[in-house]
Design a protein around this motif. Structure first.
Motif, PDB file in Angstrom:
ATOM      1  N   TYR A 165       0.847  -1.185   0.000  1.00 28.46           N
ATOM      2  CA  TYR A 165       0.000   0.000   0.000  1.00 28.46           C
ATOM      3  C   TYR A 165       0.888   1.241   0.000  1.00 28.46           C
ATOM      4  N   HIS A 188       1.071   5.641  -1.815  1.00 28.87           N
ATOM      5  CA  HIS A 188       0.378   6.694  -2.555  1.00 28.87           C
ATOM      6  C   HIS A 188       1.342   7.847  -2.764  1.00 28.87           C
ATOM      7  N   ARG A 239      -1.279  -1.542  -4.372  1.00 26.19           N
ATOM      8  CA  ARG A 239      -2.567  -0.893  -4.214  1.00 26.19           C
ATOM      9  C   ARG A 239      -2.370   0.518  -3.671  1.00 26.19           C
ATOM     10  N   GLU A 240      -3.276   1.413  -4.041  1.00 22.67           N
ATOM     11  CA  GLU A 240      -3.242   2.756  -3.479  1.00 22.67           C
ATOM     12  C   GLU A 240      -3.756   2.731  -2.048  1.00 22.67           C
ATOM     13  N   ALA A 241      -3.052   3.421  -1.176  1.00 20.92           N
ATOM     14  CA  ALA A 241      -3.520   3.570   0.192  1.00 20.92           C
ATOM     15  C   ALA A 241      -4.704   4.529   0.209  1.00 20.92           C
ATOM     16  N   ARG A 252      -3.690   8.844   4.525  1.00 19.44           N
ATOM     17  CA  ARG A 252      -3.538   7.637   3.711  1.00 19.44           C
ATOM     18  C   ARG A 252      -2.643   6.598   4.406  1.00 19.44           C
ATOM     19  N   GLY A 308      -4.210   3.208   4.668  1.00 15.04           N
ATOM     20  CA  GLY A 308      -3.507   2.051   4.122  1.00 15.04           C
ATOM     21  C   GLY A 308      -3.346   0.950   5.146  1.00 15.04           C
ATOM     22  N   ALA A 351      -5.023  -2.634   4.818  1.00 14.80           N
ATOM     23  CA  ALA A 351      -4.174  -3.823   4.878  1.00 14.80           C
ATOM     24  C   ALA A 351      -4.716  -4.826   5.886  1.00 14.80           C
ATOM     25  N   VAL A 392       2.882  -1.294   4.319  1.00 17.06           N
ATOM     26  CA  VAL A 392       2.347   0.041   4.068  1.00 17.06           C
ATOM     27  C   VAL A 392       3.524   1.012   4.006  1.00 17.06           C
TER      28      VAL A 392
END
Length: 304
Positions: free
Chosen positions: A6, A8, A42-44, A92, A96, A100, A114
């Motif tokens: 995670y 961003h 994945r985006e947080a 975020r 995140g 998670a 993260v």
């Protein structure tokens, strides 16, 4: 093994004054170190106020929002600063960590990392400090307990500085075993063996300046046996990499292999429980990148 990452790009918008160790380049160093690894990226997401309120009162949240400057940076603590872009990545980081937790408990993967900044383990309920705004890992633990109805969670912190915020936020929580190793003496000055939590569920492992990762892993061994006996349903890690011998802010002498070794020890003691690791400190950029890669590649190993 699949590990979800995670992150961003908003982590680049939390700007600190020139020369500050908690700098934008930390995020770039971490992401460069993880480049090429077979991670599920994945985006947080942004954390909601409902998540933040698990550990922080509403007045604190509003005070932070009011303190965000329109330009430049604003100092809110001896070493903690806000810039116009600071709150999004902090939110975020929490989001995140919570995402998670949801993912590993849903069986989408067994492990997650993260990679966000600013860090979180020094933030207390109503106090920003030590570069930290929100108690990221403590909030994630509370989500696991209260949203997912878990009964046994372990929170492990191997940052070189004591996780005073996480300890304070979880002090009265009997369902969480909190273990933290840290250089002592060193800021923030907490983390004595005598600090045991309201239910004896806090374990502090002070480490003397100049000591290496071999001593640290030996000190961690009984605490990890206690975790093994607990049979946690989830393990959360505050993964700080500033105990590295190259780090400028402390005087421990861990190396890259020590991070891989301690991570493997944690996984072995977790007994198959899902694991979520969240980035905390680490301020020599080269050492941070190498140690993060050692940690994450170990998380990717098949369970034994």
């Amino acid at each position: 093994m699949t590990v979800i990452l995670y992150s961003h790009e908003s982590a680049r918008r939390h700007v600190t004054p020139e020369g500050h160790p908690e700098q934008v380049a930390r995020y770039d160093a971490v992401m460069a170190a993880l480049d090429g690894l077979a991670l599920e990226r994945r985006e947080a997401p942004l954390a909601s106020d409902a998540e933040l309120l698990r550990c922080h009162p509403a007045g604190y949240l509003q005070g932070l929002r009011d303190a965000v400057p329109e330009a430049g940076t604003r100092q809110i603590d001896a070493d903690t600063h806000l810039s116009p872009g600071s709150l999004e990545p902090a939110l975020r980081a929490v989001g995140g960590a919570c995402a998670a937790v949801d993912a590993v408990l849903a069986g989408e993967a067994r492990r997650a990392f993260v990679a966000m900044r600013p860090p979180g383990h020094h933030a207390e309920a109503e106090v920003s400090m030590g570069f930290c705004l929100f108690g990221t890992v403590a909030i994630a633990a509370k989500r696991a307990l209260d949203h997912h109805a878990l009964e046994r969670v372990a929170v492990l912190d191997f940052d070189v500085h004591h996780g005073n915020g996480t300890q304070a936020l979880l002090w009265d929580e009997p369902r969480v075993l909190f273990v933290s190793s840290q250089q002592s003496p060193l800021w923030p000055g907490t983390g004595a063996v005598s600090e045991r939590g309201a239910h004896g569920q806090v374990v502090n492992l002070p480490l003397p300046p100049g000591s290496d990762g071999g001593l640290a892993r030996a000190e961690w061994r009984p605490a990890l046996e206690r975790m093994r006996d607990l049979a946690p349903q989830l393990v959360l890690i505050s993964a700080g990499f500033d105990a590295h011998g190259d780090d400028p802010l402390a005087q421990l002498d861990w190396d890259d292999d020590d991070y891989a070794g301690l991570t493997r020890d944690i996984l072995d003691a977790a007994g198959g429980a899902p694991v979520v690791s969240c980035l905390e400190g680490g301020y020599d950029l080269d050492a941070l990148g190498r140690a993060v890669r050692a940690h994450v590649t170990t998380l990717m190993e098949t369970e034994r």
